[in-house]
Design a protein around this motif. Structure first.
Motif, PDB file in Angstrom:
ATOM      1  N   ALA A  31      33.970  83.657 -13.029  1.00  0.00           N
ATOM      2  CA  ALA A  31      34.193  83.561 -11.793  1.00  0.00           C
ATOM      3  C   ALA A  31      34.069  84.534 -10.823  1.00  0.00           C
ATOM      4  O   ALA A  31      33.520  84.689  -9.782  1.00  0.00           O
ATOM      5  N   ILE A  32      34.485  85.755 -11.375  1.00  0.00           N
ATOM      6  CA  ILE A  32      34.646  86.994 -10.622  1.00  0.00           C
ATOM      7  C   ILE A  32      33.153  87.531 -10.742  1.00  0.00           C
ATOM      8  O   ILE A  32      32.582  88.053  -9.422  1.00  0.00           O
ATOM      9  N   ILE A  33      32.475  87.574 -11.861  1.00  0.00           N
ATOM     10  CA  ILE A  33      31.001  87.992 -11.830  1.00  0.00           C
ATOM     11  C   ILE A  33      30.162  87.101 -10.984  1.00  0.00           C
ATOM     12  O   ILE A  33      29.233  87.663 -10.349  1.00  0.00           O
ATOM     13  N   ASP A  34      30.436  85.844 -10.876  1.00  0.00           N
ATOM     14  CA  ASP A  34      29.644  84.938 -10.143  1.00  0.00           C
ATOM     15  C   ASP A  34      29.619  85.406  -8.611  1.00  0.00           C
ATOM     16  O   ASP A  34      28.741  85.440  -7.882  1.00  0.00           O
ATOM     17  N   ASP A  35      30.925  85.826  -8.114  1.00  0.00           N
ATOM     18  CA  ASP A  35      31.138  86.066  -6.897  1.00  0.00           C
ATOM     19  C   ASP A  35      30.561  87.736  -6.573  1.00  0.00           C
ATOM     20  O   ASP A  35      30.014  87.881  -5.451  1.00  0.00           O
ATOM     21  N   ILE A  36      30.662  88.556  -7.715  1.00  0.00           N
ATOM     22  CA  ILE A  36      30.034  89.802  -7.403  1.00  0.00           C
ATOM     23  C   ILE A  36      28.480  89.672  -7.358  1.00  0.00           C
ATOM     24  O   ILE A  36      27.937  90.443  -6.616  1.00  0.00           O
ATOM     25  N   CYS A  37      28.113  88.858  -8.233  1.00  0.00           N
ATOM     26  CA  CYS A  37      26.537  88.717  -8.054  1.00  0.00           C
ATOM     27  C   CYS A  37      26.071  87.972  -6.751  1.00  0.00           C
ATOM     28  O   CYS A  37      24.986  88.225  -6.342  1.00  0.00           O
ATOM     29  N   ARG A  38      26.781  87.189  -6.229  1.00  0.00           N
ATOM     30  CA  ARG A  38      26.582  86.492  -4.970  1.00  0.00           C
ATOM     31  C   ARG A  38      26.707  87.630  -4.064  1.00  0.00           C
ATOM     32  O   ARG A  38      25.668  87.766  -2.982  1.00  0.00           O
ATOM     33  N   VAL A  39      27.474  88.658  -3.696  1.00  0.00           N
ATOM     34  CA  VAL A  39      27.320  89.617  -2.851  1.00  0.00           C
ATOM     35  C   VAL A  39      26.291  90.572  -3.131  1.00  0.00           C
ATOM     36  O   VAL A  39      25.698  90.757  -2.250  1.00  0.00           O
ATOM     37  N   MET A  40      26.189  91.029  -4.250  1.00  0.00           N
ATOM     38  CA  MET A  40      24.981  91.897  -4.624  1.00  0.00           C
ATOM     39  C   MET A  40      23.693  91.208  -4.525  1.00  0.00           C
ATOM     40  O   MET A  40      22.648  91.673  -3.952  1.00  0.00           O
ATOM     41  N   GLY A  41      23.499  89.998  -4.745  1.00  0.00           N
ATOM     42  CA  GLY A  41      22.208  89.300  -4.583  1.00  0.00           C
ATOM     43  C   GLY A  41      22.092  89.061  -3.053  1.00  0.00           C
ATOM     44  O   GLY A  41      20.649  89.284  -2.919  1.00  0.00           O
ATOM     45  N   ARG A  42      22.983  88.862  -2.220  1.00  0.00           N
ATOM     46  CA  ARG A  42      22.889  88.972  -0.902  1.00  0.00           C
ATOM     47  C   ARG A  42      22.148  90.052  -0.384  1.00  0.00           C
ATOM     48  O   ARG A  42      21.498  90.129   0.624  1.00  0.00           O
ATOM     49  N   ALA A  43      22.788  91.188  -0.747  1.00  0.00           N
ATOM     50  CA  ALA A  43      22.557  92.611  -0.413  1.00  0.00           C
ATOM     51  C   ALA A  43      20.947  92.552  -0.725  1.00  0.00           C
ATOM     52  O   ALA A  43      20.144  93.188   0.131  1.00  0.00           O
ATOM     53  N   LEU A  44      20.500  92.501  -2.077  1.00  0.00           N
ATOM     54  CA  LEU A  44      19.096  92.550  -2.449  1.00  0.00           C
ATOM     55  C   LEU A  44      18.106  91.713  -1.571  1.00  0.00           C
ATOM     56  O   LEU A  44      17.086  92.099  -1.230  1.00  0.00           O
ATOM     57  N   TYR A  45      18.807  90.589  -1.310  1.00  0.00           N
ATOM     58  CA  TYR A  45      17.861  89.554  -0.444  1.00  0.00           C
ATOM     59  C   TYR A  45      17.393  89.889   0.737  1.00  0.00           C
ATOM     60  O   TYR A  45      16.339  90.100   1.293  1.00  0.00           O
ATOM     61  N   ASN A  46      18.481  90.639   1.468  1.00  0.00           N
ATOM     62  CA  ASN A  46      18.331  91.297   2.744  1.00  0.00           C
ATOM     63  C   ASN A  46      17.410  92.457   2.781  1.00  0.00           C
ATOM     64  O   ASN A  46      16.486  92.512   3.819  1.00  0.00           O
ATOM     65  N   LEU A  47      17.544  93.208   1.571  1.00  0.00           N
ATOM     66  CA  LEU A  47      16.189  94.425   1.503  1.00  0.00           C
ATOM     67  C   LEU A  47      14.991  93.543   1.396  1.00  0.00           C
ATOM     68  O   LEU A  47      13.972  93.941   2.121  1.00  0.00           O
TER      69      LEU A  47
END
Length: 332
Positions: A253-269
């Protein structure tokens, strides 16, 4: 008795040698956790030295550490310091320019930015860097480590031939180098690419070293995870990832949330800059890249296809040696 399975040799990286007769150069990689220094001549990369980043004493302590390590690296390579033609420095930032010379306002180095709550053992708001080096060396080039790593990845790694791309490091902090239309972006003070300080979540329980609460770096960086989840028994980022890979529900659950935050940052780029490829490296990512890569890609693929179709997220071509080649790319 069965023979042990063969293992792949450690990645050595490209064999960089200067032309015969060319003057040697020094390469410095400064991160929030460690400083690495090497020298390069016609024999290749020599005399590599690695130490924890200096964070105590006067605000020139880091620059003095770098100067000493260059001296030691040169001696190990049997090169006179006076014969070094140039020094390339790839450093975490942000940068502040003082009389045109770089000082570091780095959240993972300067304790005066976020104050005592951040736990760094100094009160620096900047760390001197370029000026002390220029007192010794005539040619010094300092660049953001994300930009320098991007340059290395475009020259020797996974981004060769790419005109619209980025390099992202997921390590002690989050660093980014950006390239659009074949032009690497620097910004007014050389700070373009500090996407680790974007807000992509409404989480407000994490203090970043820059003073922000809840930015990307405060939530997912290598030194952020133990601060956020240490009370749950996770001593570092690696322990959370190992537990998640083993199927531990809480860690997943922690890593899923971590990847959601990082994935959104990458998407924004990707959608902001219309990128074709992002190469990602850094200690947090690299040691678990097979596990993390598809989870990050899932937050990009299929969203706004006009901008994300054809985009690919790839592991760093220079693997865990990106930092070593980043500074080198500045001076060869």
């Amino acid at each position: 008795m069965n023979s042990p399975l063969p293992t792949a040799p450690p990645f050595a990286g490209p064999d960089i040698r200067l032309p015969a007769g060319a003057a040697p150069v020094a390469c410095v990689d400064i991160g929030g956790t460690k400083v690495a220094v090497a020298v390069v001549d016609q024999r290749g990369i020599l005399g590599r030295r690695v130490e924890p980043t200096a964070k105590e004493g006067a605000s020139d302590a880091l620059a003095r550490q770098v100067l000493r390590m260059i001296e030691e690296s040169s001696a190990a390579a049997q090169i006179r310091r006076e014969d070094l033609a140039a020094v390339g420095v790839a450093s975490c930032g942000p940068f502040v320019l003082n009389d045109g010379q770089v000082e570091l306002a780095a959240p993972n180095i300067c304790g005066g930015l976020a104050g005592a709550a951040r736990g760094l053992p100094n009160h620096w708001t900047t760390a001197l860097l370029e000026a002390p080096l220029r007192e010794v060396f005539a040619q010094v080039r300092v660049e953001n480590d994300g930009l320098a790593a991007l340059k290395a990845e475009r020259r020797w790694g996974a981004l060769q031939g790419m005109a619209h791309c980025a390099y992202v490091t997921w390590s002690t902090g989050i660093g980014v180098g950006l390239c659009v239309d074949g032009q690497m972006l620097r910004g007014k003070n050389g700070n373009a690419g500090h996407a680790g300080h974007m807000f992509v979540s409404d989480n407000n329980d994490a203090l970043c070293g820059c003073g922000n609460i809840g930015d990307v770096e405060a939530l997912v960086a290598g030194n952020a995870m133990p601060r956020r989840f240490g009370a749950l028994g996770y001593a570092d980022a690696a322990s959370i990832l190992i537990a998640a890979r083993a199927g531990e529900t809480g860690a997943v659950a922690i890593i899923d949330d971590i990847c959601r935050v990082m994935g959104r940052a990458l998407y924004n780029l990707v959608v902001t800059l219309d990128l074709q490829c992002i190469s990602i490296g850094g200690a947090v990512f690299w040691h678990h890249h097979d596990y993390l890569l598809p989870r990050l890609q899932a937050h990009i693929s299929g969203r706004l296809p006009a901008l994300t179709d054809g985009f690919v997220l790839v592991p760093a071509g220079l693997q865990d040696r990106v930092g070593d080649y980043a500074a080198l790319a500045l001076v060869v």
